[in-house]
Design an enzyme around this catalytic site. Structure first.
Site, PDB file in Angstrom:
ATOM      1  N   ASP A  74       1.344  -6.737  -4.388  1.00 36.56           N
ATOM      2  CA  ASP A  74       0.612  -6.773  -3.131  1.00 36.56           C
ATOM      3  C   ASP A  74       1.255  -7.917  -2.344  1.00 36.56           C
ATOM      4  O   ASP A  74       1.563  -8.968  -2.921  1.00 36.56           O
ATOM      5  CB  ASP A  74      -0.859  -7.091  -3.421  1.00 36.56           C
TER       6      ASP A  74
ATOM      7  N   CYS B   2      -2.715 -18.960  21.105  1.00 41.03           N
ATOM      8  CA  CYS B   2      -2.867 -17.719  21.877  1.00 41.03           C
ATOM      9  C   CYS B   2      -1.963 -16.633  21.312  1.00 41.03           C
ATOM     10  O   CYS B   2      -0.930 -16.915  20.728  1.00 41.03           O
ATOM     11  CB  CYS B   2      -2.464 -17.953  23.334  1.00 41.03           C
TER      12      CYS B   2
ATOM     13  N   SER C  55       0.271 -10.130  -0.540  1.00 41.90           N
ATOM     14  CA  SER C  55      -0.414 -11.436  -0.541  1.00 41.90           C
ATOM     15  C   SER C  55       0.206 -12.344  -1.598  1.00 41.90           C
ATOM     16  O   SER C  55       0.036 -13.565  -1.539  1.00 41.90           O
ATOM     17  CB  SER C  55      -1.901 -11.262  -0.850  1.00 41.90           C
TER      18      SER C  55
ATOM     19  N   THR D  24       0.804  -1.221   0.000  1.00 39.64           N
ATOM     20  CA  THR D  24       0.000   0.000   0.000  1.00 39.64           C
ATOM     21  C   THR D  24       0.836   1.268   0.000  1.00 39.64           C
ATOM     22  O   THR D  24       0.476   2.254  -0.636  1.00 39.64           O
ATOM     23  CB  THR D  24      -0.911   0.003   1.257  1.00 39.64           C
TER      24      THR D  24
ATOM     25  N   THR E 291       1.846  -4.838   4.271  1.00 39.48           N
ATOM     26  CA  THR E 291       1.783  -5.270   5.672  1.00 39.48           C
ATOM     27  C   THR E 291       1.252  -6.703   5.839  1.00 39.48           C
ATOM     28  O   THR E 291       1.562  -7.357   6.827  1.00 39.48           O
ATOM     29  CB  THR E 291       0.882  -4.320   6.491  1.00 39.48           C
ATOM     30  N   ASP E 292       0.450  -7.166   4.858  1.00 39.18           N
ATOM     31  CA  ASP E 292      -0.240  -8.448   5.064  1.00 39.18           C
ATOM     32  C   ASP E 292       0.703  -9.602   5.398  1.00 39.18           C
ATOM     33  O   ASP E 292       0.385 -10.431   6.246  1.00 39.18           O
ATOM     34  CB  ASP E 292      -1.071  -8.813   3.821  1.00 39.18           C
TER      35      ASP E 292
ATOM     36  N   THR F 258       1.374 -22.264  20.150  1.00 41.35           N
ATOM     37  CA  THR F 258       0.046 -21.954  20.689  1.00 41.35           C
ATOM     38  C   THR F 258      -0.770 -21.035  19.775  1.00 41.35           C
ATOM     39  O   THR F 258      -0.220 -20.193  19.086  1.00 41.35           O
ATOM     40  CB  THR F 258       0.149 -21.324  22.098  1.00 41.35           C
TER      41      THR F 258
HETATM   42  N1  ASP Z   1      -2.649  -5.756   0.750  1.00 40.99           N
HETATM   43  C1  ASP Z   1      -1.558  -4.876   1.066  1.00 40.99           C
HETATM   44  C2  ASP Z   1      -0.273  -5.666   1.049  1.00 40.99           C
HETATM   45  O1  ASP Z   1       0.005  -6.371   1.964  1.00 40.99           O
HETATM   46  C3  ASP Z   1      -1.775  -4.252   2.399  1.00 40.99           C
HETATM   47  C4  ASP Z   1      -0.676  -3.320   2.829  1.00 40.99           C
HETATM   48  O2  ASP Z   1       0.251  -2.996   2.135  1.00 40.99           O
HETATM   49  O3  ASP Z   1      -0.737  -2.854   3.968  1.00 40.99           O
HETATM   50  O4  ASP Z   1       0.450  -5.592   0.088  1.00 40.99           O
END
Ligand code: ASP
Length: 357
Positions: free
Chosen positions: A69, A290, A71, A25, A101-102, A288
């Site tokens: 991305d 948790c 993902s 992002t 971030t993913d 775990t």
């Molecule tokens: N879908 C995005 C990614 O992980 C989300 C992000 O960048 O925060 O590439």
């Protein structure tokens, strides 16, 4: 946490930092035609964040030809990143990796195992809102990540680790997980304290940072084996499902996400399926479900059985660290007994000292 003010840090005039943009992002813009987020040419970052020029040191940028991305992150990309860092090892004082971030915690964990003898900072960051938007969290994340990657004390990097910097906190990468898809503080490190916190000053937690005994050259490991499954149990889990997982073709290891302190159903069919897999040479690592705390095999009867059949206790490792550590270990030419030993040892600070050995 032993607090030290930022002024202890010194930056050489000749400091040089490499920013590697993989996607995510932070570098996306809104396509006016489709209304969807798409990557922009990050080499123009100085236009988006002109304040970067004020650092006064060398700042180079490499952008993946096709930013992704996260993902779509794959171990091949971790190999590419490790090779890039190795190739540029002598040219830069630190590296900032911009990443979605993913899956950032997976990538940071993987790199922590792949970069042996690391003595320079490798700081992952990204953002929840694109850097071109007014309320973006990307500018602060990027600027502070660069500052941390460049920070030195007595001529040595302050944080020679693979880290994630996000929303004012610097974490050891292989201790993190993405826990929030909404707020700017997207990451947590439930079992290990932050390595630094950024307010008016950047305050480093020197006691928590790992310092190599000597700065040897980085040795990269680029063989990863992905024949791994996660078995996340739940009350009522079906025998067919467990059977399908443990009997998957070419499977070499399973990360068992168990309840609480490492407990699992005590039914015979469950233990028999797991035992049968272990007898066939499949490693089963117990961590775990948790958010915080550790697996303590043998604390309850329901984990004692797992211990008896040869399930390995993963203590307080995150799923992200467990998966990437297994990929790394299975990729080396090791016997199962050696892998078992390494799984219960800290390779890159990913696990706290074992309670149960
Ligand atoms: N879908 C995005 C990614 O992980 C989300 C992000 O960048 O925060 O590439």
């Amino acid at each position: 946490m032993k607090k030290q003010p930022e002024k202890e840090k010194k930056m050489k005039k000749s400091t040089s930092i490499l920013i590697i943009y993989t996607g995510g992002t932070i570098g996306m813009i809104n396509d006016p035609e489709t209304g969807r987020l798409k990557p922009f040419n990050f080499e123009q970052i100085l236009i988006q964040v002109p304040s970067l020029k004020s650092f006064g040191f060398k700042l180079d940028t490499i952008s993946f030809e096709k930013p992704i991305d996260s993902s779509d992150i794959h171990p091949d990309i971790w190999i590419k990143l490790a090779e890039m860092i190795k190739e540029k090892e002598d040219l830069y004082d630190g590296f900032v990796i911009l990443h979605g971030t993913d899956t950032m915690s997976f990538s940071a964990s993987a790199l922590s195992f792949m970069l042996e003898n690391l003595y320079k900072p490798v700081i992952f960051t990204g953002s929840q809102l694109p850097i071109e938007t007014i309320r973006t969290d990307g500018k602060e994340n990027l600027i502070t990540a660069i500052e941390i990657a460049a920070a030195q004390k007595d001529g040595k990097p302050i944080v020679p680790e693979v880290c994630i910097y996000f929303e004012n906190k610097l974490y050891r990468g292989n201790r993190t997980r993405k826990y929030n898809a909404e707020y700017f503080d997207a990451f947590e490190s439930p079992n290990y304290p932050p390595l630094a916190e950024a307010g008016i000053h950047i305050v480093y937690n020197y006691d928590a940072i790992h310092y190599p005994k000597q700065s040897k050259i980085i040795k990269i490991h680029t063989k990863l084996d992905t024949n791994i499954a996660i078995l996340k149990i739940f009350p009522g889990i079906n025998q067919n499902v467990v059977s399908a997982i443990v009997n998957a073709e070419n499977l070499k290891a399973i990360v068992l996400e168990s309840f609480g302190a490492g407990n699992a159903p005590s039914t015979n069919w469950f233990n028999d399926l797991l035992k049968n897999a272990i007898d066939r040479g499949i490693l089963i690592l117990n961590i775990t479900q948790c958010n915080a705390g550790s697996v303590e095999m043998n604390r309850y009867e329901t984990s004692q059985k797992l211990d008896e059949i040869g399930v390995i206790g993963g203590n307080d490792m995150t799923t992200e660290a467990a998966i990437t550590k297994l990929m790394f270990l299975l990729g080396q030419d090791l016997k199962n007994s050696e892998i078992k030993k390494y799984l219960q040892t800290s390779i890159a600070g990913e696990i706290s000292l074992l309670i149960d050995t």
